[in-house]
Write an enzyme that holds these catalytic residues in place. Structure first.
Site, short mmCIF file in Angstrom:
data_model
loop_
_atom_site.label_atom_id
_atom_site.label_comp_id
_atom_site.label_asym_id
_atom_site.label_seq_id
_atom_site.Cartn_x
_atom_site.Cartn_y
_atom_site.Cartn_z
N ASP A 189 0.79 -1.35 0.04
CA ASP A 189 0.01 -0.04 0.08
C ASP A 189 0.90 1.26 0.00
OD1 ASP A 189 -2.98 1.17 0.52
OD2 ASP A 189 -1.49 2.18 1.97
N TYR A 219 3.63 9.77 0.83
CA TYR A 219 4.52 9.04 1.85
C TYR A 219 6.06 9.65 1.54
CZ TYR A 219 0.32 6.33 2.94
OH TYR A 219 -1.08 5.88 3.12
N LYS A 221 -1.82 6.29 -4.29
CA LYS A 221 -2.81 7.21 -4.05
C LYS A 221 -2.53 8.58 -4.68
CE LYS A 221 -3.42 4.74 0.26
NZ LYS A 221 -2.20 4.53 0.71
N HIS A 249 -6.82 9.85 -2.41
CA HIS A 249 -6.49 9.83 -1.16
C HIS A 249 -7.41 10.21 -0.03
CE1 HIS A 249 -2.39 9.14 1.22
NE2 HIS A 249 -3.34 8.97 2.08
N1 LIG Z 1 -5.71 5.95 3.18
C1 LIG Z 1 -5.45 6.77 4.08
O1 LIG Z 1 -5.73 7.85 4.32
C2 LIG Z 1 -4.50 5.95 5.11
C3 LIG Z 1 -4.26 6.62 6.39
C4 LIG Z 1 -3.50 5.83 7.43
C5 LIG Z 1 -2.62 4.91 6.82
N2 LIG Z 1 -2.85 4.30 5.82
C6 LIG Z 1 -1.89 2.93 5.20
O2 LIG Z 1 -2.13 2.11 6.39
C7 LIG Z 1 -1.06 1.57 6.72
C8 LIG Z 1 -0.99 1.22 8.02
O3 LIG Z 1 -1.55 2.09 9.12
P1 LIG Z 1 -0.49 2.75 10.00
O4 LIG Z 1 0.80 2.89 9.79
O5 LIG Z 1 -1.34 4.17 10.66
O6 LIG Z 1 -0.71 2.02 11.41
P2 LIG Z 1 -0.78 0.54 11.93
O7 LIG Z 1 -0.62 -0.54 10.60
O8 LIG Z 1 -2.21 0.15 12.65
O9 LIG Z 1 0.47 0.16 13.13
C9 LIG Z 1 1.66 0.38 12.52
C10 LIG Z 1 2.64 0.44 13.83
O10 LIG Z 1 2.37 -0.96 14.53
C11 LIG Z 1 3.53 -1.57 14.97
N3 LIG Z 1 3.38 -3.00 14.58
C12 LIG Z 1 3.21 -3.78 13.57
N4 LIG Z 1 3.22 -4.99 13.55
C13 LIG Z 1 3.36 -5.44 14.83
C14 LIG Z 1 3.44 -6.57 15.52
N5 LIG Z 1 3.00 -7.56 14.98
N6 LIG Z 1 3.74 -6.42 17.05
C15 LIG Z 1 3.96 -5.13 17.30
N7 LIG Z 1 3.99 -3.80 16.87
C16 LIG Z 1 3.48 -4.14 15.43
C17 LIG Z 1 4.48 -1.05 13.77
O11 LIG Z 1 5.91 -0.91 14.37
P3 LIG Z 1 7.21 -1.59 13.77
O12 LIG Z 1 7.45 -0.92 12.60
O13 LIG Z 1 8.28 -1.52 15.18
O14 LIG Z 1 6.69 -3.09 13.75
C18 LIG Z 1 3.98 0.29 13.56
O15 LIG Z 1 4.51 1.29 14.69
C19 LIG Z 1 -0.02 2.83 6.58
O16 LIG Z 1 1.20 2.53 6.40
C20 LIG Z 1 -0.53 3.41 5.08
O17 LIG Z 1 -0.06 2.55 4.05
C21 LIG Z 1 -3.67 4.92 4.72
#
Ligand SMILES: NC(=O)c1ccc[n+]([C@@H]2O[C@H](COP(=O)([O-])OP(=O)(O)OC[C@H]3O[C@@H](n4cnc5c(N)ncnc54)[C@H](OP(=O)(O)O)[C@@H]3O)[C@@H](O)[C@H]2O)c1
Length: 345
Positions: free
Chosen positions: A64, A69, A97, A130
């Protein structure tokens, strides 16, 4: 043995063809788990790109991405290496996006072409608008940042952007188009007027923010829900933190299930999302974590009692509130989300 199984991979990885997929309206298949690539303005681009490369080795085939980014050129070098290693392009799923400052008529195609160049790909599997607002913020800004000419949602303007998105499908640059950060009233209008309907809608989904009504709407209209921040985004930027925010991975019900299964609560959040029917796109740059996340998609499901317990953890806690996209002084971030069923002007 399928070609995919014979692809080079590491012994502790997950064979990609074991990872389930969801069918889109076109008949294409999107892997139910993808690697998020938003480094939250704090993880270096090189580190995200390294994670993409190694994640492909352990079995990820869905990534994704987004121009905002800031790391698509870095991630693109990893895609080139992945494809050179023998993974077929048709076995990858890449989403990107359109950023909010590129909604203008001439900007959509140019922006998509730029993402394709940076990602070193000939086409995208999915290209999303986005946000439904043309309001943007500079990278790394704080919560008070506003674009000077910020506007509310104007459906005619969104449809002009959408027409350009449809052109990208006609030109073969993207296989599917979709929306992100939408609401039911906005999707109602989009579905009424779209020639090519959104194949997927990316939306915030985690146990403390379950968006039942929007999720049901999306599924009922044949749109695949992609849940972002599926773990509750513990690493999100400062601008997306408020004192009222809750922490999914510390929820007693989720922690209890994780302890019983011997996994991190993050994995429980992902299993819940997958079983509820979302595509999940967790971010991680730690091999141990992204591998555990991928395994969540191929190991035993949660029990009905677990699913029920997690359903009960809903807190209505939206984390990505979008304050930086507001267009008037004195507004609440809630105005972005049409909570009373009407589009705020
Ligand atoms: N469309 C939109 O507007 C939008 C908005 C926000 C996000 N997104 C997309 O969604 C993706 C994911 O969302 P997000 O990055 O906000 O948050 P998330 O995936 O909910 O959380 C990521 C965090 O969780 C930790 N983590 C992941 N797996 C883990 C595990 N098995 N055990 C412990 N900790 C873990 C990671 O740290 P480590 O790196 O240390 O593992 C990181 O700090 C984004 O990267 C992006 O691609 C899209």
């Amino acid at each position: 043995m399928s070609r995919e199984r014979s692809n080079p991979r590491v012994s502790d990885g997950v064979p990609p063809d074991l990872v389930p997929g969801r069918l889109l309206a076109t008949g294409a298949r999107i892997p139910v788990i993808g690697l998020g690539t938003f480094g939250s303005d704090s993880v270096p681009h090189e580190k995200v790109a390294e994670a993409v490369l190694e994640a492909a080795r352990v079995g990820y085939r869905h990534f994704d991405c987004a121009s905002v980014y800031g790391n698509e050129a870095h991630v693109g070098r990893s895609f080139r290496a992945i494809l050179r290693s023998g993974v077929r392009r048709e076995d990858l799923w890449v989403t990107s996006k359109l950023w909010n400052d590129k909604h203008g008529e001439k900007d959509v195609a140019a922006s998509c072409e730029r993402s394709l160049r940076d990602l070193r790909l000939d086409y995208l599997d999915l290209y999303l608008v986005h946000w439904p607002f043309p309001n943007f913020h500079p990278p790394g800004c704080d919560v008070t940042s506003r674009s000077p000419d910020a506007k509310p949602y104007v459906h005619e303007s969104y449809m002009k952007t959408w027409r350009q998105m449809e052109r990208l499908v006609e030109r073969g640059l993207v296989r599917h188009i979709g929306s992100s950060n939408m609401t039911v009233p906005k999707l109602d209008l989009l579905l009424r007027d779209a020639v090519i309907r959104p194949a997927a809608n990316e939306m915030e989904l985690h146990p403390h923010f379950q968006q039942e009504e929007l999720l049901r709407y999306v599924v009922d209209h044949g749109i695949v829900p992609i849940g972002y921040s599926p773990i509750g985004s513990p690493g999100r930027p400062e601008r997306d933190r408020t004192p009222e925010d809750t922490v999914d991975t510390e929820d007693p019900a989720i922690v209890a299930i994780a302890e019983r299964l011997g996994v991190h609560p993050a994995v429980v959040c992902l299993k819940w999302g997958l079983q509820r029917g979302h595509v999940v796109i967790p971010f991680s740059v730690r091999r141990r974590n992204y591998l555990a996340n991928l395994r969540a998609a191929v190991t035993d499901p949660l029990t009905d009692a677990d699913m029920k317990a997690i359903a009960g953890t809903e807190r209505g806690c939206r984390l990505i509130k979008g304050q930086v996209f507001l267009w008037r002084d004195g507004q609440s971030w809630r105005d972005l989300w049409d909570e009373d069923g009407r589009i705020a002007g």
